[in-house]
Design a protein around this motif. Structure first.
Motif, short mmCIF file in Angstrom:
data_model
loop_
_atom_site.label_atom_id
_atom_site.label_comp_id
_atom_site.label_asym_id
_atom_site.label_seq_id
_atom_site.Cartn_x
_atom_site.Cartn_y
_atom_site.Cartn_z
N THR A 135 0.87 -1.30 -0.12
CA THR A 135 -0.13 0.09 0.08
C THR A 135 1.03 1.34 0.19
OG1 THR A 135 -2.03 1.05 0.93
CG2 THR A 135 -0.16 0.16 2.40
N MET A 136 0.49 2.11 -0.72
CA MET A 136 1.26 3.63 -0.65
C MET A 136 0.22 4.59 -0.75
SD MET A 136 3.06 2.73 -4.17
CE MET A 136 3.08 0.93 -4.27
N ALA A 137 0.76 5.91 -0.45
CA ALA A 137 0.02 7.17 -0.56
C ALA A 137 0.84 8.40 -0.57
CB ALA A 137 -0.92 7.22 0.70
N MET A 138 0.47 9.50 -1.25
CA MET A 138 1.19 10.63 -1.07
C MET A 138 0.41 11.46 0.05
SD MET A 138 3.69 10.71 -3.28
CE MET A 138 4.04 12.54 -3.52
N VAL A 139 1.23 11.81 1.05
CA VAL A 139 0.81 12.68 2.01
C VAL A 139 1.53 14.14 1.89
CG1 VAL A 139 0.31 13.35 4.36
CG2 VAL A 139 0.08 10.93 3.46
N GLY A 140 0.93 15.29 1.26
CA GLY A 140 1.82 16.31 0.86
C GLY A 140 2.72 16.03 -0.14
N ASP A 141 3.95 16.35 -0.09
CA ASP A 141 4.83 15.97 -0.70
C ASP A 141 5.89 14.58 -0.53
OD1 ASP A 141 6.39 17.07 1.01
OD2 ASP A 141 7.58 18.51 -0.02
N ALA A 142 5.25 13.81 0.39
CA ALA A 142 5.84 12.73 1.26
C ALA A 142 5.31 11.28 0.30
CB ALA A 142 5.68 12.74 2.45
N HIS A 143 5.99 10.58 -0.10
CA HIS A 143 5.73 9.35 -0.68
C HIS A 143 5.96 8.13 0.41
CE1 HIS A 143 5.87 5.55 -3.14
NE2 HIS A 143 4.74 6.17 -3.57
N ILE A 144 4.91 7.34 0.88
CA ILE A 144 4.92 6.31 1.92
C ILE A 144 4.55 5.16 1.37
CG2 ILE A 144 4.24 5.51 4.12
CD1 ILE A 144 3.71 8.82 4.82
N HIS A 145 5.49 4.17 1.45
CA HIS A 145 5.19 2.86 0.90
C HIS A 145 5.24 1.68 1.96
CE1 HIS A 145 6.59 -0.01 -2.59
NE2 HIS A 145 5.67 -0.63 -1.81
N ILE A 146 4.30 0.96 2.04
CA ILE A 146 4.45 -0.26 2.98
C ILE A 146 4.22 -1.61 2.18
CG2 ILE A 146 3.45 -1.61 4.98
CD1 ILE A 146 2.05 1.21 5.74
N ASP A 147 5.08 -2.52 2.28
CA ASP A 147 5.17 -3.76 1.87
C ASP A 147 5.15 -4.85 2.51
OD1 ASP A 147 6.95 -6.17 0.40
OD2 ASP A 147 6.61 -4.86 -0.98
N TYR A 148 4.13 -5.93 2.39
CA TYR A 148 3.96 -7.09 3.33
C TYR A 148 3.25 -8.18 2.69
CZ TYR A 148 -0.66 -5.10 3.42
OH TYR A 148 -2.14 -4.74 3.04
N SER A 149 3.43 -9.28 3.39
CA SER A 149 2.45 -10.22 3.01
C SER A 149 1.50 -10.43 3.99
CB SER A 149 3.56 -11.64 2.93
OG SER A 149 4.34 -11.71 2.06
#
Length: 197
Positions: free
Chosen positions: A55-69
């Motif tokens: 799952t990933m999202a842009m919050v303001g100019d920050a890109h946050i990405h979470i990778d999992y099983s």
């Protein structure tokens, strides 16, 4: 003349036998092909029990990405059952869950520098410990070392009556510079806010 007729009869009989034999062999080949096709097609139908997810999202100019099983509940007691309380868990199946941010985040009054981190939790009935660890690329919690922790804080679990079958992470934007990260599985959700530095 008799000899000629006899020869013709023998020739016709041998042709009929030969055709029947060929037809039988063709059927056998076709049957084998069908069996081969159905055997090779079968494994594709089977879905992994803990599919790789992100799952990933842009919050303001920050890109946050979470990778999992994402493991399933499959009629099991998860927290306090499959996963013991007060023990480190890699917050997913197989490889440790990781989070990557390209901007510094402020979480629980502390700064998580831009980078990639292993995400671990210590479940408990009252409160969970949430951990960001500099060793993001590890199998399960096999290589987990608390001395590599860069950030630890507490989060209170929310208990629901509904079961969330598969582990799910969400990144929610609340303002241009802030958001929340949540993890839900079985009847438990933990959520914590963050701000972009």
């Amino acid at each position: 003349m008799k000899k000629h007729i006899h020869f013709s009869v023998v020739l016709i009989i041998s042709l009929i036998v030969s055709c029947k034999q060929e037809s039988k062999e063709t059927k056998e080949v076709v049957k084998e092909e069908i069996e081969t096709v159905s055997q090779t097609a079968e494994p594709d139908k089977k879905k992994p029990l803990s599919p790789h997810t992100e799952t990933m999202a842009m919050v303001g100019d920050a890109h946050i990405h979470i990778d999992y099983s994402s493991p399933g509940v499959r009629n099991r007691i998860i927290f306090g059952g499959l996963l013991a309380y007060d023990q480190v868990w890699q917050a997913g199946a197989h490889m440790a869950t990781w989070l990557e941010t390209d901007k510094d985040l402020e979480i629980d009054g502390k700064v998580l520098k831009a980078g990639k981190y292993g995400f671990f939790v210590i479940p408990n009935q009252e409160e969970w410990t949430v951990i960001f660890n500099r060793n993001w690329n590890q199998h399960g919690k096999d290589d987990y070392d608390a001395s590599d922790d860069v950030l630890r804080f507490k989060a209170t679990p929310k208990i629901s009556e509904e079961i969330k079958e598969h582990l799910e992470y969400k990144i929610n934007k609340t303002t241009e510079t802030s958001g929340t990260i949540s993890m839900s599985w079985e009847k438990v959700t933990i959520e914590f806010p963050f701000e972009i530095k």
